[in-house]
Write an enzyme that holds these catalytic residues in place. Structure first.
Site, mmCIF file in Angstrom:
data_model
loop_
_atom_site.group_PDB
_atom_site.id
_atom_site.type_symbol
_atom_site.label_atom_id
_atom_site.label_comp_id
_atom_site.label_asym_id
_atom_site.label_seq_id
_atom_site.Cartn_x
_atom_site.Cartn_y
_atom_site.Cartn_z
ATOM 1 N N TYR A 85 -6.592 -9.692 10.849
ATOM 2 C CA TYR A 85 -5.202 -9.377 11.473
ATOM 3 C C TYR A 85 -5.060 -10.046 12.831
ATOM 4 C CZ TYR A 85 -4.155 -5.790 7.830
ATOM 5 O OH TYR A 85 -3.950 -5.335 6.699
ATOM 6 N N GLU A 87 1.080 -1.316 0.155
ATOM 7 C CA GLU A 87 0.009 0.159 0.063
ATOM 8 C C GLU A 87 0.805 1.344 -0.180
ATOM 9 O OE1 GLU A 87 -2.969 -0.190 3.267
ATOM 10 O OE2 GLU A 87 -3.865 1.821 2.555
ATOM 11 N N GLN A 89 2.364 -6.359 5.217
ATOM 12 C CA GLN A 89 2.354 -5.514 3.794
ATOM 13 C C GLN A 89 4.079 -5.936 3.254
ATOM 14 O OE1 GLN A 89 1.254 -1.770 2.955
ATOM 15 N NE2 GLN A 89 -0.898 -2.083 4.249
ATOM 16 N N GLU A 91 -5.931 -9.402 3.267
ATOM 17 C CA GLU A 91 -5.146 -8.843 4.286
ATOM 18 C C GLU A 91 -5.091 -9.635 5.393
ATOM 19 O OE1 GLU A 91 -5.787 -4.577 5.243
ATOM 20 O OE2 GLU A 91 -6.189 -4.251 3.211
ATOM 21 N N ASN A 117 -12.250 -1.193 -0.981
ATOM 22 C CA ASN A 117 -11.436 -2.024 0.244
ATOM 23 C C ASN A 117 -12.142 -1.602 1.273
ATOM 24 O OD1 ASN A 117 -8.940 -2.982 1.527
ATOM 25 N ND2 ASN A 117 -9.229 -1.235 2.461
ATOM 26 N N GLU A 118 -12.406 -2.802 2.361
ATOM 27 C CA GLU A 118 -12.964 -2.337 3.714
ATOM 28 C C GLU A 118 -14.028 -1.543 3.555
ATOM 29 O OE1 GLU A 118 -10.259 -1.885 6.674
ATOM 30 O OE2 GLU A 118 -9.469 -3.860 6.509
HETATM 31 O O1 AHR Z 1 -3.013 -2.976 6.127
HETATM 32 C C1 AHR Z 1 -3.187 -1.342 6.804
HETATM 33 C C2 AHR Z 1 -4.858 -1.328 6.715
HETATM 34 O O2 AHR Z 1 -5.434 -2.256 7.401
HETATM 35 C C3 AHR Z 1 -5.329 -1.112 5.342
HETATM 36 O O3 AHR Z 1 -5.149 -0.082 4.852
HETATM 37 C C4 AHR Z 1 -6.703 -1.467 5.606
HETATM 38 O O4 AHR Z 1 -7.304 -2.004 4.621
HETATM 39 C C5 AHR Z 1 -6.785 -2.426 6.952
HETATM 40 O O5 AHR Z 1 -7.589 -1.736 7.877
#
Ligand code: AHR
Length: 495
Positions: free
Chosen positions: A240, A25, A347, A298, A172-173
Site C-alpha cells: 500500500y 472485501e 478496493q 492488494e 490472506n496476509e
Molecule cells: O484492504 C484492507 C486490508 O488491508 C485487507 O483486509 C488486508 O488484507 C490488508 O491489510
C-alpha cells in the site's frame, strides 16, 4: 522537450487482462451498499446488484474480482453464506468496525455479481481460522459438475451447473491478520491446503495463489517458493502507498495534502517497481520457466478516513494524485507482464483507492476509475518496450521522474501508449517516436488532468474526467504533444 521511444521489435509478452483486476472485501460499504443493495432496495438493481455500479465497472472492462477479503477472508466460513437468507448466520465483522454481518451476500451472490460483470471470480479461502476440509469443500461446492455431497448442496440452493472458479487464494496476509504465522509455518500449511484444492474438470484447472509477502519481506517469498513452490501457481504481494511512511496512526489526508505529500506519495508508489523486480527475481530462482506468477492482489493508496466517517470503514476520497498513482502502478505492471499475472486494486467501491464512490442512490466515478478506463486497451495486448527521457521533479527528499509510460499493441494492430506527467507545475512537450511498426494511421488521445487535489463529488461528479486531446502533431517518426502538469494521457495509434 522529452523523447519517448516505443519499440515494437521488442516485447516481454502479453499483458494479462487480470492486471486490471479489483478487490472487494466485506469491509465498510464496499460489498453492502457499494455493490449489493438487496433485491428489495429502491436503488435500481438486478438480483440485488446495483445497476449503476455494475454498468460502470463493465464499461471499465473489469476482468477479475477478488472476494471476500482481505482480513475478513480468514474469519469467513462460507457455509454461513449459503441457503435461504432468512436462516443465514449473523456474525460480527471483527476486523472492520465490529458491525453485524448478516451473510446475505455469499457465494451465490458473488458468483451472480461476477456473471453480471462478465468477469472472473477470485476467491480467497480461510486458512487462518478455517480447516482444510472446509476450504476443500468450498472448491467442490463451486466446481464439481457431477454427483457429490457439495454439488448436491449447491443444487439444493438453486444452482445446477458448476461455476468453475479458477482463482483460489490460500489465505490472506498469513504473516499478519491471517494468523500471524512465520514464513516456514505458512509454507507447510500452504502445501497441505494446496493438496486438497482439487481440479474437478481438466478443462478448468484451478489456479492456486499462495499468501505472499508484505512489502519487502523477501524472506517470505523465498521460503514459500522453496518449500511450497511445487504446489502453487502464483505467490501474492501486498503493497500500500502511504504518504507518510509506516505511520498508520497519521497517514495523511486524502484531500487536504501539502505539496510535499503529493510527491512523497508518488515517490513511495514508485517503489512498486523495485518490489515487483525483486520478488520476481526470487520466484525465478526457484522456477525458471516463468510458470509461477506474481499476483499483486492488494495495492493502492491508504489515507486517513474521511472526517466524520466510521474509522473501521476505510472510506477515503480520491484525487488526481490517486490517478497518477494508478497510472504509475499500471505502467509498472504492464512492463513486468512476464511475471505479474494479476493485480487487484484495493478496493472497488467506497473503500481505500476506490474507483467508485456511492451515497444512497448516487454514484461518482473517481479519477482512478478514469485511469483504468483509459488503460483498458492494454488488456490482452502485446507489451512493447518503451523508454522515456525524464528529469527529476519533487520536493526535498521526494524526487521522482517527471514522466512515466508504458505501451502495447493490440491484436488489431492498434498501439496504445499511456503516459503520466508527475510534475504538478510544469507541462512537458513529448516527442513520441515509434519504431518497428508498419505505416502509421491516425493518432488520437485522451487526457485526464487537474490540480493535484482535484476530485469528483456527488454534487460535482464531472470535475475530473477524460477529454479528447485536440492538438496532436504528426511527425515523420510518430507524433508530438504537450502533456499538462499533473496529467495522465492515453494515445491510440492506428497501424
Ligand atoms: O484492504 C484492507 C486490508 O488491508 C485487507 O483486509 C488486508 O488484507 C490488508 O491489510
Amino acid at each position: 522537450m522529452s523523447k519517448a521511444i516505443i519499440n515494437a521489435n521488442r516485447s516481454i509478452g502479453t499483458i494479462n487482462p487480470n492486471i486490471y483486476g479489483h478487490f472487494s472485501e466485506h469491509l465498510g460499504r464496499c460489498v453492502y451498499d457499494g455493490l449489493y443493495v438487496g433485491e428489495s432496495s429502491p436503488i435500481p438493481n438486478v438480483n440485488g446488484m446495483r445497476s449503476d455500479v455494475v454498468g460502470a465497472l463493465k464499461q471499465m472492462k473489469i476482468p477479475v474480482l477478488r472476494w471476500p477479503g482481505g482480513c475478513f477472508a480468514d474469519t469467513y466460513h462460507w457455509q454461513d453464506g449459503i441457503g435461504p437468507k432468512i436462516s443465514r448466520k449473523k456474525i460480527v465483522n471483527t476486523h472492520w468496525g465490529g458491525v453485524t454481518e448478516d451473510n446475505s451476500f455469499g457465494t451465490h451472490e458473488f458468483m451472480e455479481l461476477c456473471r453480471q460483470l462478465g468477469c472472473e471470480a477470485y476467491i480467497s479461502g480461510n486458512v487462518g481460522s478455517g480447516t482444510v476440509q472446509e476450504f476443500s469443500d468450498w472448491v467442490e461446492y463451486c466446481n464439481m459438475g457431477g454427483l457429490s455431497p457439495m454439488s448436491e448442496q449447491r443444487r439444493v440452493n438453486g444452482r445446477e451447473e458448476p461455476w468453475n472458479v479458477k482463482y483460489w487464494g490460500i489465505g490472506n496476509e498469513a504473516w499478519g491478520c491471517g494468523g500471524n504465522m512465520t514464513a516456514e509455518f505458512y509454507a507447510n500449511l500452504c502445501r497441505q491446503y494446496a493438496t486438497y484444492l482439487r481440479t474437478y474438470d481438466r478443462e478448468h484447472p484451478v489456479y492456486k495463489i499462495a499468501s505472499g509477502a508484505n512489502v519487502a519481506d523477501y524472506h517470505w517469498t523465498k521460503v514459500v517458493m522453496e518449500q511450497a513452490g511445487r504446489f502453487i501457481d502464483a505467490v501474492s504481494l501486498h503493497y500500500y502507498t502511504l504518504p507518510r511512511s509506516g505511520n498508520w496512526q497519521d497517514k495523511g489526508s486524502a484531500l487536504n495534502f501539502p505539496r510535499g505529500e503529493y510527491y512523497s506519495t508518488l515517490f513511495r508508489t514508485l517503489r512498486m517497481d523495485e518490489l515487483v523486480e525483486n520478488h520476481s527475481r526470487i520466484i525465478r530462482q526457484y522456477e525458471k520457466d516463468k510458470k509461477i506468477g506474481l499476483v499483486v492482489d492488494e495495492w493502492g493508496t491508504w489515507y486517513d478516513v474521511e472526517p466524520g466517517t466510521n474509522p473501521g470503514f476505510l472510506y477515503q476520497q480520491n484525487t488526481m494524485r490517486d490517478a497518477l498513482v494508478a497510472a504509475v502502478n499500471l505502467n509498472i505492471f504492464n512492463n513486468h507482464c512476464d511475471t505479474v499475472t494479476m493485480a487487484n486494486i484495493a478496493q472497488t467501491v467506497n473503500v481505500l483507492q476506490a474507483v467508485i464512490l456511492t451515497e444512497g442512490d448516487k454514484m461518482v466515478l473517481t479519477p482512478t476509475y478514469h485511469v483504468f478506463e483509459m488503460y483498458k486497451g492494454h488488456q490482452n495486448a502485446r507489451q512493447l518496450e518503451s523508454y522515456v527521457e525524464t528529469s527529476l521533479t519533487g520536493e526535498g527528499e521526494f524526487q521522482v521522474p517527471n514522466l512515466h509510460i508504458s505501451a502495447s499493441q493490440a491484436e488489431d494492430g492498434k498501439v496504445l501508449i499511456t503516459a503520466a506527467n508527475l510534475d504538478d507545475a510544469k507541462p512537458v512537450e513529448l516527442d513520441c517516436i515509434l519504431t518497428g511498426l508498419g505505416k502509421r494511421g491516425k493518432v488520437s488521445g485522451r487526457l485526464l488532468t487537474g490540480a493535484a487535489g482535484a476530485h469528483n463529488t456527488f454534487d460535482a461528479p464531472e470535475t475530473v474526467r477524460p477529454e479528447t486531446m485536440e492538438r496532436i502533431e504528426p511527425t515523420a517518426e510518430g507524433f508530438r504533444v504537450q502533456l499538462p502538469a499533473c496529467s495522465v494521457a492515453a494515445f491510440e495509434v492506428e497501424i
